[in-house]
Design an enzyme around this catalytic site. Structure first.
Site, PDB file in Angstrom:
ATOM      1  N   ASP A   3       0.758  -1.169  -0.013  1.00 58.32           N
ATOM      2  CA  ASP A   3       0.016  -0.048   0.064  1.00 58.32           C
ATOM      3  C   ASP A   3       0.884   1.296   0.168  1.00 58.32           C
ATOM      4  O   ASP A   3       2.083   1.190   0.489  1.00 58.32           O
ATOM      5  CB  ASP A   3      -0.897   0.011   1.416  1.00 58.32           C
ATOM      6  CG  ASP A   3      -2.364   0.838   0.921  1.00 58.32           C
ATOM      7  OD1 ASP A   3      -2.386   1.310   0.163  1.00 58.32           O
ATOM      8  OD2 ASP A   3      -3.203   0.717   1.841  1.00 58.32           O
ATOM      9  N   ASP A   4       0.358   2.357  -0.386  1.00 54.24           N
ATOM     10  CA  ASP A   4       1.097   3.480  -0.413  1.00 54.24           C
ATOM     11  C   ASP A   4       1.454   3.988   0.894  1.00 54.24           C
ATOM     12  O   ASP A   4       2.556   4.474   1.194  1.00 54.24           O
ATOM     13  CB  ASP A   4       0.371   4.828  -0.997  1.00 54.24           C
ATOM     14  CG  ASP A   4      -1.083   5.104  -0.809  1.00 54.24           C
ATOM     15  OD1 ASP A   4      -1.589   4.243   0.040  1.00 54.24           O
ATOM     16  OD2 ASP A   4      -1.659   5.999  -1.333  1.00 54.24           O
ATOM     17  N   ASP A  36      -1.731   4.904   7.954  1.00 53.91           N
ATOM     18  CA  ASP A  36      -2.016   6.092   8.799  1.00 53.91           C
ATOM     19  C   ASP A  36      -2.585   5.899  10.292  1.00 53.91           C
ATOM     20  O   ASP A  36      -1.743   5.714  10.995  1.00 53.91           O
ATOM     21  CB  ASP A  36      -3.047   6.990   8.006  1.00 53.91           C
ATOM     22  CG  ASP A  36      -3.391   8.669   8.616  1.00 53.91           C
ATOM     23  OD1 ASP A  36      -3.297   8.540   9.767  1.00 53.91           O
ATOM     24  OD2 ASP A  36      -3.443   9.520   7.977  1.00 53.91           O
TER      25      ASP A  36
END
Ligand code: PRP
Ligand code: XAN
Ligand code: MG
Length: 174
Positions: free
Chosen positions: A108-109, A112
């Site tokens: 995934d990028d 968070d």
């Protein structure tokens, strides 16, 4: 989130971390150097949509040609709502990972809050989970990442942004 429920996550994040295509490519390559020490992997699984770009670069560098997606939506633009799994891994990919994800690489990028990461970990507990960027709350869920930014930073990815005029710093630019 409870402190300013009217503000989006992006508005609450005090700092901006803009990432160019060039920097993102270099960070993905740096991530792959680390992953190359951990593999080999049977398949790469991109968490859509943000994971598609790093997954393509990482798969290219690792020489992996089996690529699948887990389609999860959580942020509607920049407000996080309930997680919604729109598509899981295909039966072929699940078989490659022995049902638990062993030998599979999830990309995934960023992490968070870690909510998305928690969901993919629950789906494939033995898979290796890699992100390019990590914020402190989500960091414990990730096996490999490249750059940590503070929790109050919003990362602006190149596919979400465009070049625009910036006023001089002297005139109050951030
Ligand atoms: O750790 P969390 O707080 O769960 O946030 C991280 C997730 O949020 C973003 O995806 P988003 O749901 O916005 O969808 P997108 O990838 O389609 O943009 C990002 O690409 C991560 O997948
Ligand atoms: O573009 C994004 N930047 C972020 O920092 C972020 N956090 C969750 N989802 C995000 N999307
Ligand atoms: Mg995403």
């Amino acid at each position: 989130m409870a402190e300013h429920p009217e503000l989006s996550a992006q508005e609450r994040a005090g700092k901006a971390f803009p990432v160019s295509w060039d920097q993102f490519h270099r960070d993905c390559r740096a991530l792959t150097w680390r992953l190359n020490e951990v593999g080999p992997f049977h398949a790469v699984i991109a968490i859509t949509r943000g994971g598609l770009v790093p997954a393509a670069i990482v798969a290219r560098e690792l020489g992996v040609r089996v690529i699948d997606t887990v389609c999860i939506a959580s942020y509607d633009h920049n407000k996080q709502g309930d997680l919604n799994v729109l598509k899981g891994v295909s039966p072929d990919t699940a078989k490659l990972g022995g049902g638990t994800g062993k030998g599979l690489l999830i990309v995934d990028d960023l992490v968070d809050t870690g909510k998305t990461g928690r969901m993919v970990r629950d789906l494939l507990p033995d898979a290796h989970f890699a992100t390019v960027y990590a914020k402190p709350k989500g960091r414990p869920l990730v096996d490999t990442f490249i750059t940590e930014v503070s929790q109050d930073t919003w990362i602006f990815f190149p596919w979400d942004t465009a070049l625009s005029f910036q006023p001089p710093i002297r005139d109050g630019a951030a």
